[in-house]
Design a protein around this motif. Structure first.
Motif, PDB file in Angstrom:
ATOM      1  N   ILE A   1      34.439  60.910  58.566  1.00 23.84           N
ATOM      2  CA  ILE A   1      35.726  61.478  59.007  1.00 23.84           C
ATOM      3  C   ILE A   1      36.353  60.557  60.061  1.00 23.84           C
ATOM      4  CG2 ILE A   1      36.808  63.407  60.269  1.00 23.84           C
ATOM      5  CD1 ILE A   1      34.848  65.294  58.851  1.00 23.84           C
ATOM      6  N   GLY A   2      35.528  60.135  61.038  1.00 26.03           N
ATOM      7  CA  GLY A   2      36.049  59.269  62.106  1.00 26.03           C
ATOM      8  C   GLY A   2      36.609  57.976  61.533  1.00 26.03           C
ATOM      9  N   ASN A   3      35.871  57.339  60.631  1.00 25.79           N
ATOM     10  CA  ASN A   3      36.323  56.064  60.069  1.00 25.79           C
ATOM     11  C   ASN A   3      37.549  56.233  59.170  1.00 25.79           C
ATOM     12  OD1 ASN A   3      34.665  53.988  61.110  1.00 25.79           O
ATOM     13  ND2 ASN A   3      32.976  54.622  59.806  1.00 25.79           N
ATOM     14  N   CYS A   4      37.499  57.257  58.264  1.00 25.85           N
ATOM     15  CA  CYS A   4      38.615  57.431  57.310  1.00 25.85           C
ATOM     16  C   CYS A   4      39.886  57.859  58.036  1.00 25.85           C
ATOM     17  CB  CYS A   4      38.284  58.495  56.263  1.00 25.85           C
ATOM     18  SG  CYS A   4      37.023  57.975  55.106  1.00 25.85           S
ATOM     19  N   SER A   5      39.719  58.528  59.196  1.00 23.74           N
ATOM     20  CA  SER A   5      40.906  59.041  59.889  1.00 23.74           C
ATOM     21  C   SER A   5      41.865  57.898  60.253  1.00 23.74           C
ATOM     22  CB  SER A   5      40.502  59.798  61.157  1.00 23.74           C
ATOM     23  OG  SER A   5      40.109  58.889  62.176  1.00 23.74           O
ATOM     24  N   ILE A   6      41.314  56.688  60.494  1.00 18.09           N
ATOM     25  CA  ILE A   6      42.187  55.597  60.982  1.00 18.09           C
ATOM     26  C   ILE A   6      43.140  55.107  59.878  1.00 18.09           C
ATOM     27  CG2 ILE A   6      42.258  53.327  62.134  1.00 18.09           C
ATOM     28  CD1 ILE A   6      39.590  54.126  63.514  1.00 18.09           C
ATOM     29  N   PRO A   7      42.619  54.696  58.677  1.00 18.91           N
ATOM     30  CA  PRO A   7      43.595  54.324  57.641  1.00 18.91           C
ATOM     31  C   PRO A   7      44.526  55.479  57.264  1.00 18.91           C
ATOM     32  CG  PRO A   7      41.325  54.266  56.774  1.00 18.91           C
ATOM     33  CD  PRO A   7      41.236  54.414  58.259  1.00 18.91           C
ATOM     34  N   ILE A   8      43.991  56.724  57.278  1.00 19.87           N
ATOM     35  CA  ILE A   8      44.844  57.869  56.914  1.00 19.87           C
ATOM     36  C   ILE A   8      45.948  58.053  57.963  1.00 19.87           C
ATOM     37  CG2 ILE A   8      44.873  60.404  56.598  1.00 19.87           C
ATOM     38  CD1 ILE A   8      42.075  60.106  55.283  1.00 19.87           C
ATOM     39  N   ALA A   9      45.597  57.910  59.243  1.00 17.73           N
ATOM     40  CA  ALA A   9      46.599  58.071  60.313  1.00 17.73           C
ATOM     41  C   ALA A   9      47.682  56.995  60.195  1.00 17.73           C
ATOM     42  CB  ALA A   9      45.920  57.999  61.676  1.00 17.73           C
ATOM     43  N   VAL A  10      47.293  55.792  59.752  1.00 17.24           N
ATOM     44  CA  VAL A  10      48.307  54.724  59.599  1.00 17.24           C
ATOM     45  C   VAL A  10      49.184  55.024  58.379  1.00 17.24           C
ATOM     46  CG1 VAL A  10      48.652  52.263  59.139  1.00 17.24           C
ATOM     47  CG2 VAL A  10      46.861  52.980  60.749  1.00 17.24           C
ATOM     48  N   LEU A  11      48.546  55.397  57.257  1.00 19.61           N
ATOM     49  CA  LEU A  11      49.323  55.648  56.028  1.00 19.61           C
ATOM     50  C   LEU A  11      50.297  56.808  56.209  1.00 19.61           C
ATOM     51  CD1 LEU A  11      46.719  55.251  53.113  1.00 19.61           C
ATOM     52  CD2 LEU A  11      48.602  53.714  53.714  1.00 19.61           C
ATOM     53  N   THR A  12      49.919  57.812  57.026  1.00 18.94           N
ATOM     54  CA  THR A  12      50.794  58.977  57.207  1.00 18.94           C
ATOM     55  C   THR A  12      51.781  58.772  58.365  1.00 18.94           C
ATOM     56  OG1 THR A  12      49.068  59.962  58.570  1.00 18.94           O
ATOM     57  CG2 THR A  12      49.148  60.670  56.268  1.00 18.94           C
ATOM     58  N   GLY A  13      51.712  57.616  59.007  1.00 19.78           N
ATOM     59  CA  GLY A  13      52.664  57.306  60.081  1.00 19.78           C
ATOM     60  C   GLY A  13      52.281  57.899  61.426  1.00 19.78           C
ATOM     61  N   LEU A  14      51.102  58.546  61.539  1.00 17.36           N
ATOM     62  CA  LEU A  14      50.672  59.095  62.834  1.00 17.36           C
ATOM     63  C   LEU A  14      50.356  57.974  63.826  1.00 17.36           C
ATOM     64  CD1 LEU A  14      48.371  62.036  61.734  1.00 17.36           C
ATOM     65  CD2 LEU A  14      50.508  62.198  63.007  1.00 17.36           C
ATOM     66  N   LEU A  15      49.838  56.874  63.287  1.00 22.54           N
ATOM     67  CA  LEU A  15      49.570  55.701  64.120  1.00 22.54           C
ATOM     68  C   LEU A  15      50.573  54.635  63.719  1.00 22.54           C
ATOM     69  CD1 LEU A  15      45.720  54.910  64.223  1.00 22.54           C
ATOM     70  CD2 LEU A  15      47.222  55.197  66.186  1.00 22.54           C
ATOM     71  N   ARG A  16      51.348  54.183  64.654  1.00 24.40           N
ATOM     72  CA  ARG A  16      52.304  53.125  64.318  1.00 24.40           C
ATOM     73  C   ARG A  16      52.493  52.178  65.486  1.00 24.40           C
ATOM     74  NH1 ARG A  16      57.412  56.420  62.782  1.00 24.40           N
ATOM     75  NH2 ARG A  16      56.198  58.311  62.709  1.00 24.40           N
TER      76      ARG A  16
END
Ligand code: HEM
Length: 233
Positions: free
Chosen positions: A218-233
């Motif tokens: 969960i911790g690792n997958c959260s990073i690419p998912i956060a970027v793809l969903t625009g949460l991390l920009r």
């Protein structure tokens, strides 16, 4: 001294020659690699800090020339652990095949055995992922890397720029799911190889291994998912 006495090196070699020796070496190197995965994840989660500079400061600390010796010692120890882990796994696999050339027809069905059957291909895919990953975020051979200054990689920008590519993110997510299965079965079989087994505690150990592996995924997958969903920009 008796003529039969053997020196400590021969003792270690003899221990390793037995299947239990190989299993113990796999457990020890597995624990070292598991420790790295947990420490690396904790470092990476700093990308969520309210201070966007946080993760870059951490990277600058790791890349500080004053820490170069420690960094290279850690890298070489990890590389050695990976090589020994893979070698022992191949040797154990061929011993198993030699002992039972025709596989049992009935597979012991359970979530554990699914993870067990995937070990020999989840391992190589995770290894291929690590090579791709080092080329991506350390060497800069996949996407050009940005630096804030000498020995100061712009990790935040580099991670975000890479994961904005859905193919790269997809490959990371797939590799993280396989890593999760590999860790689950690896942790679980380590307890069994070391003889840590008891009707009362065994289900708890199995559950603990699953929880650990899933939290890491969960911790690792959260990073690419956060970027793809625009949460991390
Ligand atoms: C989404 C998950 C991950 C992210 C965001 C990530 C991020 C990074 C970054 C930014 C670097 C370069 C660090 C630097 O140059 O200072 C790096 C290096 C590395 N990562 Fe990851 N990583 C992830 C997952 C993993 C996993 C699961 C493994 C192992 C199975 C792994 C193994 C490594 C290794 C071996 C290096 C090279 C370290 C070195 O140069 O000394 N990473 N990672």
């Amino acid at each position: 001294m008796s003529a039969l006495a053997i020196n400590p090196v021969q003792r270690v070699v003899r221990f390793y020659e037995a299947p239990i020796g190989k299993k113990a070496v796999m457990a020890l190197t597995g624990v070292m690699l598991f420790g790295y995965v947990v420490a690396h994840l904790l470092g990476n989660l700093q990308i969520y800090s309210s201070n966007p500079e946080q993760i870059n400061r951490y990277a600058a600390f790791l890349h500080n020339p004053a820490n170069a010796l420690a960094l290279w010692v850690a890298r070489l120890v990890l590389l050695a652990a990976v090589i020994v882990h893979i070698t022992a796994s191949i040797q154990l696999w061929s011993l198993k095949r030699a002992a039972r050339p025709i596989a049992y027809k009935k597979k012991d069905d359970a979530a554990t055995s699914y993870a067990a059957r995937t070990m020999m291909w989840s391992g190589p895919i995770v290894a291929a992922f690590v090579i791709f990953h080092v080329l991506h975020l350390t060497v800069g051979a996949v996407v050009p890397l940005q630096e804030i200054g000498p020995n100061e990689p712009n990790v935040r920008e580099n991670v975000i720029a890479g994961f904005q590519n859905p193919a790269i993110s997809g490959f990371y997510i797939l590799a993280m799911i396989l890593l999760c299965m590999h860790l689950y079965h690896g942790l679980w079989s380590m307890f069994q190889s070391l003889g840590i087994s008891h009707p009362r505690y065994t289900p708890k150990l199995k559950q603990g291994a699953a929880i650990f592996a899933i939290l890491i995924a969960i911790g690792n997958c959260s990073i690419p998912i956060a970027v793809l969903t625009g949460l991390l920009r």
